[in-house]
Write a protein that holds these residues in place. Structure first.
Motif, PDB file in Angstrom:
ATOM      1  N   PHE A  62       0.851  -1.174   0.000  1.00 27.04           N
ATOM      2  CA  PHE A  62       0.000   0.000   0.000  1.00 27.04           C
ATOM      3  C   PHE A  62       0.888   1.226   0.000  1.00 27.04           C
ATOM      4  N   GLY A  63       0.770   2.074  -1.019  1.00 30.37           N
ATOM      5  CA  GLY A  63       1.623   3.247  -1.087  1.00 30.37           C
ATOM      6  C   GLY A  63       1.289   4.099  -2.299  1.00 30.37           C
ATOM      7  N   PRO A  64       1.976   5.219  -2.454  1.00 31.47           N
ATOM      8  CA  PRO A  64       1.681   6.141  -3.556  1.00 31.47           C
ATOM      9  C   PRO A  64       2.393   5.742  -4.842  1.00 31.47           C
ATOM     10  N   TYR A  65       1.896   6.249  -5.953  1.00 31.72           N
ATOM     11  CA  TYR A  65       2.617   6.179  -7.213  1.00 31.72           C
ATOM     12  C   TYR A  65       3.318   7.521  -7.402  1.00 31.72           C
ATOM     13  N   ILE A  66       4.628   7.479  -7.616  1.00 30.20           N
ATOM     14  CA  ILE A  66       5.406   8.709  -7.696  1.00 30.20           C
ATOM     15  C   ILE A  66       6.333   8.654  -8.905  1.00 30.20           C
ATOM     16  N   TYR A  67       6.359   9.752  -9.671  1.00 31.14           N
ATOM     17  CA  TYR A  67       7.291   9.849 -10.801  1.00 31.14           C
ATOM     18  C   TYR A  67       8.610  10.400 -10.277  1.00 31.14           C
ATOM     19  N   VAL A  68       9.708   9.688 -10.553  1.00 35.80           N
ATOM     20  CA  VAL A  68      11.018  10.104 -10.060  1.00 35.80           C
ATOM     21  C   VAL A  68      12.009  10.242 -11.212  1.00 35.80           C
ATOM     22  N   GLN A  69      12.918  11.182 -11.063  1.00 34.01           N
ATOM     23  CA  GLN A  69      14.012  11.359 -12.014  1.00 34.01           C
ATOM     24  C   GLN A  69      15.181  10.471 -11.615  1.00 34.01           C
ATOM     25  N   LYS A  70      16.207  10.438 -12.442  1.00 30.77           N
ATOM     26  CA  LYS A  70      17.405   9.684 -12.115  1.00 30.77           C
ATOM     27  C   LYS A  70      18.023  10.209 -10.823  1.00 30.77           C
ATOM     28  N   GLY A  71      18.575   9.309 -10.029  1.00 31.65           N
ATOM     29  CA  GLY A  71      19.229   9.734  -8.810  1.00 31.65           C
ATOM     30  C   GLY A  71      19.096   8.705  -7.710  1.00 31.65           C
ATOM     31  N   THR A  72      19.606   9.045  -6.539  1.00 32.05           N
ATOM     32  CA  THR A  72      19.566   8.181  -5.366  1.00 32.05           C
ATOM     33  C   THR A  72      18.441   8.634  -4.441  1.00 32.05           C
ATOM     34  N   TYR A  73      17.650   7.675  -3.965  1.00 28.07           N
ATOM     35  CA  TYR A  73      16.509   7.971  -3.106  1.00 28.07           C
ATOM     36  C   TYR A  73      16.515   7.016  -1.905  1.00 28.07           C
ATOM     37  N   THR A  74      15.858   7.454  -0.830  1.00 30.29           N
ATOM     38  CA  THR A  74      15.687   6.610   0.342  1.00 30.29           C
ATOM     39  C   THR A  74      14.216   6.617   0.748  1.00 30.29           C
ATOM     40  N   PHE A  75      13.659   5.429   0.936  1.00 32.87           N
ATOM     41  CA  PHE A  75      12.296   5.272   1.434  1.00 32.87           C
ATOM     42  C   PHE A  75      12.371   4.791   2.874  1.00 32.87           C
ATOM     43  N   SER A  76      11.505   5.334   3.731  1.00 31.50           N
ATOM     44  CA  SER A  76      11.485   4.908   5.129  1.00 31.50           C
ATOM     45  C   SER A  76      10.052   4.894   5.644  1.00 31.50           C
ATOM     46  N   CYS A  77       9.849   4.141   6.721  1.00 28.35           N
ATOM     47  CA  CYS A  77       8.540   4.078   7.354  1.00 28.35           C
ATOM     48  C   CYS A  77       8.698   3.558   8.773  1.00 28.35           C
ATOM     49  N   TYR A  78       7.695   3.828   9.590  1.00 31.44           N
ATOM     50  CA  TYR A  78       7.609   3.216  10.913  1.00 31.44           C
ATOM     51  C   TYR A  78       6.823   1.916  10.777  1.00 31.44           C
ATOM     52  N   ALA A  79       7.251   0.892  11.484  1.00 27.43           N
ATOM     53  CA  ALA A  79       6.554  -0.390  11.431  1.00 27.43           C
ATOM     54  C   ALA A  79       6.640  -1.093  12.774  1.00 27.43           C
ATOM     55  N   LYS A  80       5.567  -1.802  13.075  1.00 26.78           N
ATOM     56  CA  LYS A  80       5.533  -2.704  14.230  1.00 26.78           C
ATOM     57  C   LYS A  80       5.062  -4.033  13.692  1.00 26.78           C
ATOM     58  N   THR A  81       5.873  -5.069  13.827  1.00 23.31           N
ATOM     59  CA  THR A  81       5.581  -6.306  13.126  1.00 23.31           C
ATOM     60  C   THR A  81       6.092  -7.506  13.909  1.00 23.31           C
ATOM     61  N   SER A  82       5.400  -8.605  13.776  1.00 23.21           N
ATOM     62  CA  SER A  82       5.838  -9.855  14.398  1.00 23.21           C
ATOM     63  C   SER A  82       5.353 -11.021  13.560  1.00 23.21           C
ATOM     64  N   GLY A  83       5.869 -12.217  13.845  1.00 20.20           N
ATOM     65  CA  GLY A  83       5.496 -13.397  13.077  1.00 20.20           C
ATOM     66  C   GLY A  83       6.611 -13.835  12.161  1.00 20.20           C
ATOM     67  N   LEU A  84       6.407 -14.961  11.501  1.00 19.00           N
ATOM     68  CA  LEU A  84       7.444 -15.578  10.681  1.00 19.00           C
ATOM     69  C   LEU A  84       7.330 -15.229   9.203  1.00 19.00           C
ATOM     70  N   GLY A  85       6.262 -14.573   8.804  1.00 17.88           N
ATOM     71  CA  GLY A  85       6.093 -14.228   7.391  1.00 17.88           C
ATOM     72  C   GLY A  85       7.134 -13.226   6.925  1.00 17.88           C
ATOM     73  N   PHE A  86       7.467 -13.278   5.629  1.00 12.52           N
ATOM     74  CA  PHE A  86       8.449 -12.364   5.044  1.00 12.52           C
ATOM     75  C   PHE A  86       7.793 -11.019   4.789  1.00 12.52           C
ATOM     76  N   LYS A  87       8.400  -9.960   5.296  1.00 13.62           N
ATOM     77  CA  LYS A  87       7.900  -8.608   5.098  1.00 13.62           C
ATOM     78  C   LYS A  87       9.012  -7.741   4.522  1.00 13.62           C
ATOM     79  N   SER A  88       8.677  -6.899   3.555  1.00 12.34           N
ATOM     80  CA  SER A  88       9.737  -6.155   2.878  1.00 12.34           C
ATOM     81  C   SER A  88       9.234  -4.837   2.317  1.00 12.34           C
ATOM     82  N   ILE A  89      10.168  -3.915   2.168  1.00 10.96           N
ATOM     83  CA  ILE A  89       9.929  -2.682   1.425  1.00 10.96           C
ATOM     84  C   ILE A  89      10.078  -3.009  -0.056  1.00 10.96           C
ATOM     85  N   MET A  90       9.094  -2.615  -0.846  1.00  9.22           N
ATOM     86  CA  MET A  90       9.133  -2.810  -2.292  1.00  9.22           C
ATOM     87  C   MET A  90       9.130  -1.447  -2.976  1.00  9.22           C
ATOM     88  N   ILE A  91       9.895  -1.301  -4.044  1.00  8.26           N
ATOM     89  CA  ILE A  91      10.019  -0.019  -4.732  1.00  8.26           C
ATOM     90  C   ILE A  91       9.375   0.003  -6.125  1.00  8.26           C
TER      91      ILE A  91
END
Length: 204
Positions: A62-91
């Motif tokens: 769940f997240g926004p659609y954003i148009y980006v130019q060439k370059g280096t970017y960093t995505f961050s978020c606060y999260a509270k999570t537990s369990g054995l399932g795989f969770k990841s940031i996707m770009i």
């Protein structure tokens, strides 16, 4: 934020807050669910930010659609999570129906893992855009028996995750709201200042 001399980075300033490129990140306005489900934006808040509760379900993000130019970017978020399932940031784009009319950006990193934590933590991932286009920064989960609470998305230029802040557009909207209140009060002067930490310049 990097400091460059002759196109060579010589230092990083970690005391400067970069602008947030995501509008509505305090309330998740303008974000889209890549799985076509209904994101559970709750009344709960973390540090004044609305919380999305996507626990106990497999989820494509769940997240926004954003148009980006060439370059280096960093995505961050606060999260509270537990369990054995795989969770990841996707770009990159999810290549679903919502993405078919958007030209995808070329990014060097597709996914960055999020570990299970017992309390709220901040996670971040840096990626490089080599060809301009759209990205869909989000958090995905593979588990049905996991806790996954999210808040405070931020996308910024550079390789350092600086503290969360509203976008410039959100700040401008807030300023317009204050102006409207002043008008309704019939000339009563409100004393207010809005500081934007990127430059520490008073803008109102």
């Amino acid at each position: 934020m990097g400091i460059f001399v002759a196109n060579k980075e010589i230092a990083e300033r970690k005391d400067i807050i970069n602008p947030n490129l995501i509008d509505g990140s305090a309330s998740f306005d303008g974000s889209s669910d890549a799985g076509k489900g209904i994101p559970q934006v709750t009344d709960a808040k973390y540090q004044g930010l609305k919380v999305v509760d996507q626990s106990n379900r497999q989820w494509n993000g769940f997240g926004p659609y954003i148009y980006v130019q060439k370059g280096t970017y960093t995505f961050s978020c606060y999260a509270k999570t537990s369990g054995l399932g795989f969770k990841s940031i996707m770009i990159p784009l999810n290549t679903g129906l919502d993405d078919k009319d958007k030209q995808p950006a070329t990014v060097n990193t597709q996914t960055m893992a999020i570990s299970s934590v017992s309390d709220w933590s901040r996670f971040d991932g840096t990626f490089v855009v080599s060809e301009a286009g759209y990205i869909h920064p989000r958090v995905e989960s593979s588990g049905n028996n996991d806790v996954l609470l999210l808040a405070g998305f931020k996308l910024e230029k550079g390789s350092v995750a600086t503290p969360w802040c509203p976008s410039i557009n959100d700040l401008a909207t807030g300023l317009l709201d204050i102006q409207a209140i002043k008008s309704k009060l019939g000339g009563v002067k409100l004393l207010y200042r809005i500081y934007y930490a990127t430059s520490l310049k008073e803008v109102a």
